[in-house]
Motif scaffolding. Structure first.
Motif, mmCIF file in Angstrom:
data_model
loop_
_atom_site.group_PDB
_atom_site.id
_atom_site.type_symbol
_atom_site.label_atom_id
_atom_site.label_comp_id
_atom_site.label_asym_id
_atom_site.label_seq_id
_atom_site.Cartn_x
_atom_site.Cartn_y
_atom_site.Cartn_z
ATOM 1 N N ARG A 48 0.829 -1.222 0.000
ATOM 2 C CA ARG A 48 0.000 0.000 0.000
ATOM 3 C C ARG A 48 0.852 1.256 0.000
ATOM 4 O O ARG A 48 0.505 2.251 -0.646
ATOM 5 N N ALA A 52 0.776 3.910 -3.049
ATOM 6 C CA ALA A 52 0.510 5.326 -2.775
ATOM 7 C C ALA A 52 1.620 6.224 -3.308
ATOM 8 O O ALA A 52 1.382 7.397 -3.627
ATOM 9 N N TRP A 66 -5.726 7.260 -9.493
ATOM 10 C CA TRP A 66 -5.728 7.443 -8.049
ATOM 11 C C TRP A 66 -7.107 7.185 -7.439
ATOM 12 O O TRP A 66 -7.213 6.581 -6.365
ATOM 13 N N SER A 70 -7.537 4.620 -4.224
ATOM 14 C CA SER A 70 -7.555 5.350 -2.954
ATOM 15 C C SER A 70 -8.165 4.523 -1.815
ATOM 16 O O SER A 70 -7.705 4.619 -0.679
ATOM 17 N N ASP A 71 -9.178 3.723 -2.107
ATOM 18 C CA ASP A 71 -9.760 2.882 -1.063
ATOM 19 C C ASP A 71 -8.745 1.863 -0.552
ATOM 20 O O ASP A 71 -8.640 1.623 0.657
ATOM 21 N N VAL A 73 -5.427 2.039 -0.673
ATOM 22 C CA VAL A 73 -4.315 2.713 -0.007
ATOM 23 C C VAL A 73 -4.719 3.202 1.389
ATOM 24 O O VAL A 73 -3.902 3.203 2.311
ATOM 25 N N SER A 74 -5.977 3.552 1.575
ATOM 26 C CA SER A 74 -6.409 4.097 2.860
ATOM 27 C C SER A 74 -6.743 3.028 3.901
ATOM 28 O O SER A 74 -6.972 3.357 5.056
ATOM 29 N N LYS A 75 -6.753 1.758 3.516
ATOM 30 C CA LYS A 75 -7.055 0.692 4.473
ATOM 31 C C LYS A 75 -5.913 0.517 5.475
ATOM 32 O O LYS A 75 -4.746 0.663 5.113
#
Length: 80
Positions: A48, A52, A66, A70-71, A73-75
């Protein structure tokens, strides 16, 4: 002293096992499972972070953008 306490003293140590003591195989299995989980978490976190860090052009080369990653990478690292 009489009863069970005396009986346990006469049994060789190799034959007597406390019923509450963890079994060596169980401890090793739990440790290996925990190690495997930590390795998985580290791999997810690394993936991740690398995702990113990609530039807009690299994401285009990968066929994504992106907004679509984005989902992921944000986990947090523990979530699959």
């Amino acid at each position: 002293m009489t009863g069970i306490a005396n009986d346990c003293r006469n049994i060789p140590l190799g034959l007597y096992r406390d019923h509450h003591a963890p079994r060596p195989g169980l401890v090793v299995g739990v440790a290996l499972s925990a190690l495997s989980t930590v390795r998985t978490w580290r791999a997810r976190a690394r993936f991740r972070r690398e995702l990113a860090a990609r530039s807009h052009y690299e994401l285009q080369d990968m066929g994504t953008c992106w907004s679509s990653i984005s989902d992921e990478v944000s986990k947090p690292f523990w979530r699959a």
